[in-house]
Design an enzyme around this catalytic site. Structure first.
Site, mmCIF file in Angstrom:
data_model
loop_
_atom_site.group_PDB
_atom_site.id
_atom_site.type_symbol
_atom_site.label_atom_id
_atom_site.label_comp_id
_atom_site.label_asym_id
_atom_site.label_seq_id
_atom_site.Cartn_x
_atom_site.Cartn_y
_atom_site.Cartn_z
ATOM 1 N N GLY A 18 -0.810 7.721 -7.589
ATOM 2 C CA GLY A 18 -0.267 8.673 -6.609
ATOM 3 C C GLY A 18 1.027 8.179 -5.987
ATOM 4 N N ARG B 206 5.189 10.187 -4.252
ATOM 5 C CA ARG B 206 5.670 10.524 -2.897
ATOM 6 C C ARG B 206 4.844 9.766 -1.851
ATOM 7 N NH1 ARG B 206 2.449 16.040 -3.265
ATOM 8 N NH2 ARG B 206 0.727 15.493 -1.879
ATOM 9 N N VAL C 225 -6.155 11.294 -11.626
ATOM 10 C CA VAL C 225 -7.137 10.227 -11.388
ATOM 11 C C VAL C 225 -8.569 10.739 -11.267
ATOM 12 C CG1 VAL C 225 -5.448 8.674 -10.335
ATOM 13 C CG2 VAL C 225 -6.827 10.184 -8.862
ATOM 14 N N ASN D 252 -4.132 4.242 -4.506
ATOM 15 C CA ASN D 252 -3.551 4.962 -3.366
ATOM 16 C C ASN D 252 -3.808 6.469 -3.406
ATOM 17 O OD1 ASN D 252 -1.300 5.532 -1.208
ATOM 18 N ND2 ASN D 252 -0.716 6.713 -3.013
ATOM 19 N N SER E 53 -8.672 4.421 5.080
ATOM 20 C CA SER E 53 -8.092 5.140 6.228
ATOM 21 C C SER E 53 -8.845 4.736 7.483
ATOM 22 C CB SER E 53 -8.249 6.650 6.023
ATOM 23 O OG SER E 53 -7.971 7.336 7.222
ATOM 24 N N TYR F 49 -14.004 13.337 3.522
ATOM 25 C CA TYR F 49 -12.923 12.338 3.508
ATOM 26 C C TYR F 49 -13.399 11.012 4.122
ATOM 27 C CZ TYR F 49 -8.132 10.534 4.236
ATOM 28 O OH TYR F 49 -6.983 9.778 4.220
ATOM 29 N N ALA F 50 -14.079 11.104 5.275
ATOM 30 C CA ALA F 50 -14.557 9.879 5.952
ATOM 31 C C ALA F 50 -15.551 9.141 5.057
ATOM 32 C CB ALA F 50 -15.202 10.236 7.285
ATOM 33 N N LYS G 31 -13.677 7.415 2.223
ATOM 34 C CA LYS G 31 -12.888 6.258 2.660
ATOM 35 C C LYS G 31 -13.790 5.104 3.102
ATOM 36 C CE LYS G 31 -8.717 7.865 1.910
ATOM 37 N NZ LYS G 31 -7.903 7.250 0.861
ATOM 38 N N ILE H 256 0.273 8.331 9.475
ATOM 39 C CA ILE H 256 1.541 7.948 8.848
ATOM 40 C C ILE H 256 2.307 9.230 8.537
ATOM 41 C CG2 ILE H 256 2.568 6.676 6.909
ATOM 42 C CD1 ILE H 256 0.722 4.915 8.693
HETATM 43 P P1 NAI Z 1 0.372 12.487 0.003
HETATM 44 O O1 NAI Z 1 -0.445 13.730 -0.104
HETATM 45 O O2 NAI Z 1 1.784 12.548 0.459
HETATM 46 O O3 NAI Z 1 0.335 11.702 -1.370
HETATM 47 C C1 NAI Z 1 -0.836 11.549 -2.123
HETATM 48 C C2 NAI Z 1 -0.466 11.193 -3.528
HETATM 49 O O4 NAI Z 1 -1.659 11.168 -4.333
HETATM 50 C C3 NAI Z 1 0.467 12.258 -4.139
HETATM 51 O O5 NAI Z 1 1.441 11.612 -4.908
HETATM 52 C C4 NAI Z 1 -0.476 13.069 -4.986
HETATM 53 O O6 NAI Z 1 0.123 13.695 -6.077
HETATM 54 C C5 NAI Z 1 -1.442 11.980 -5.459
HETATM 55 N N1 NAI Z 1 -2.688 12.546 -5.960
HETATM 56 C C6 NAI Z 1 -3.579 13.327 -5.310
HETATM 57 N N2 NAI Z 1 -4.561 13.696 -6.142
HETATM 58 C C7 NAI Z 1 -4.278 13.126 -7.349
HETATM 59 C C8 NAI Z 1 -4.901 13.154 -8.620
HETATM 60 N N3 NAI Z 1 -6.023 13.831 -8.842
HETATM 61 N N4 NAI Z 1 -4.333 12.464 -9.621
HETATM 62 C C9 NAI Z 1 -3.201 11.779 -9.427
HETATM 63 N N5 NAI Z 1 -2.557 11.719 -8.258
HETATM 64 C C10 NAI Z 1 -3.086 12.392 -7.243
HETATM 65 O O7 NAI Z 1 -0.492 11.540 0.904
HETATM 66 P P2 NAI Z 1 -0.157 10.150 1.633
HETATM 67 O O8 NAI Z 1 -0.179 10.417 3.064
HETATM 68 O O9 NAI Z 1 0.982 9.461 1.019
HETATM 69 O O10 NAI Z 1 -1.523 9.385 1.279
HETATM 70 C C11 NAI Z 1 -1.634 8.306 0.385
HETATM 71 C C12 NAI Z 1 -2.978 7.635 0.617
HETATM 72 O O11 NAI Z 1 -3.037 7.161 1.960
HETATM 73 C C13 NAI Z 1 -4.171 8.585 0.449
HETATM 74 O O12 NAI Z 1 -5.236 7.883 -0.167
HETATM 75 C C14 NAI Z 1 -4.529 8.926 1.880
HETATM 76 O O13 NAI Z 1 -5.883 9.275 2.004
HETATM 77 C C15 NAI Z 1 -4.203 7.641 2.589
HETATM 78 N N6 NAI Z 1 -3.963 7.774 4.010
HETATM 79 C C16 NAI Z 1 -2.938 8.536 4.518
HETATM 80 C C17 NAI Z 1 -2.747 8.633 5.876
HETATM 81 C C18 NAI Z 1 -1.637 9.426 6.485
HETATM 82 O O14 NAI Z 1 -1.611 9.510 7.717
HETATM 83 N N7 NAI Z 1 -0.727 9.991 5.756
HETATM 84 C C19 NAI Z 1 -3.649 7.944 6.801
HETATM 85 C C20 NAI Z 1 -4.675 7.168 6.187
HETATM 86 C C21 NAI Z 1 -4.819 7.088 4.835
#
Ligand code: NAI
Length: 245
Positions: free
Chosen positions: A15, A18, A62, A88, A140, A153-154, A157, A186
């Site tokens: 992931g 972005r 994934v 991630n 998270s 989600y909880a 994680k 974030i």
């Molecule tokens: P985002 O939504 O901007 O990015 C998530 C990434 O995962 C994207 O690139 C998306 O395409 C990819 N993804 C999702 N499903 C997928 C799949 N089936 N196959 C391949 N790629 C897939 O989210 P963000 O904020 O960058 O989150 C990244 C990680 O951090 C996640 O695991 C999220 O749960 C965790 N997180 C984010 C927080 C936040 O405040 N943004 C807080 C705590 C944890």
């Protein structure tokens, strides 16, 4: 430039087209690692790889276990190794528990938890042979503090924390470390949907009085991926501006 040396190491970040994943991929590349950028869309992954340095783009959903296993093999073939695995990729499908559909539960579990298990199982074989490995799972604070409307989600994680600690115990004797990073709020697409009021209310709860930047999380991952963390395993490093204290 971070003073962390990952020269010669190969990293895979799921992931990473972005958000937090992209920042992690960029930071690991800055530290000298060769990076496999992974997204569902190969063209996007290749475009990001071109921007961050010594990197290549790969396509993988994934939630499909066979594809994750193949991805690991492909990365090992193309780069000759896989030393650092960052799980991630993640999604939310929020709803109050009584309204949550089985599909919402399964989709989040498959994307956030099973994907990490499958990737670790595949990547650990080579790491065991090479007697060196770093696995970092992005959990998270919601997996530590819980949240209304996020039962799926909880649980996913919190499950990642259990997975992290079990893997850490199983693989420690082979010099493979497995840790988790727990971000708070974030600034990414995932939190962009919040209203201005919700954002202000949230910032008010955070001792450091701001949402985090993706690179704040990436720095923690770089540390845990490096030899500076050689005696750290089975831990959850919380990167949340003090929110969960
Ligand atoms: P985002 O939504 O901007 O990015 C998530 C990434 O995962 C994207 O690139 C998306 O395409 C990819 N993804 C999702 N499903 C997928 C799949 N089936 N196959 C391949 N790629 C897939 O989210 P963000 O904020 O960058 O989150 C990244 C990680 O951090 C996640 O695991 C999220 O749960 C965790 N997180 C984010 C927080 C936040 O405040 N943004 C807080 C705590 C944890």
């Amino acid at each position: 430039m971070l003073n962390i040396d990952l020269t010669g190491k190969v990293a895979l970040v799921t992931g990473s087209t972005r958000g937090i994943g992209r920042a992690i991929a960029g930071t690991l590349a800055e530290c000298g690692a060769k990076v496999a950028v992974v997204g569902r869309d190969r063209a996007k992954a290749e475009a990001v790889a071109e921007e961050i340095g010594e990197a290549r783009g790969f396509a993988c959903d994934v939630t499909v276990p066979a594809d994750v296993t193949m991805l690991v093999q492909e990365v090992e073939e193309k780069f000759g190794s896989l030393d650092i695995l960052v799980n991630n990729a993640g999604i939310t499908r929020d709803n109050l528990m009584l309204r949550m559909k089985d599909d919402d539960w399964d989709a989040v579990m498959d994307a956030n938890l099973r994907s990490a298990f499958v990737a670790i199982r595949a990547a650990s074989r080579g790491m065991m042979k090479r007697r060196w490995g770093r696995i970092v799972n992005i959990t998270s604070v919601v997996g530590l503090m819980w949240n209304k409307g996020q039962a799926n989600y909880a649980a996913s994680k919190a499950g990642l924390v259990g997975l992290t600690k079990s893997v850490a115990k199983e693989l420690a004797s082979r010099n493979i470390l497995c840790n988790a990073v727990a971000p708070g709020f974030i600034e990414t697409d995932m939190t962009a949907a919040m209203t201005a009021e919700a954002r202000a209310a949230m910032s008010g709860e955070i001792p450091l009085e701001r949402l985090g930047a993706p690179v704040d999380v990436a720095h923690a991952v770089a540390f845990l991926s490096s030899d500076l963390a050689a005696y750290v395993t089975g831990q959850v490093l919380v990167v949340d501006g003090g929110l969960a204290m």
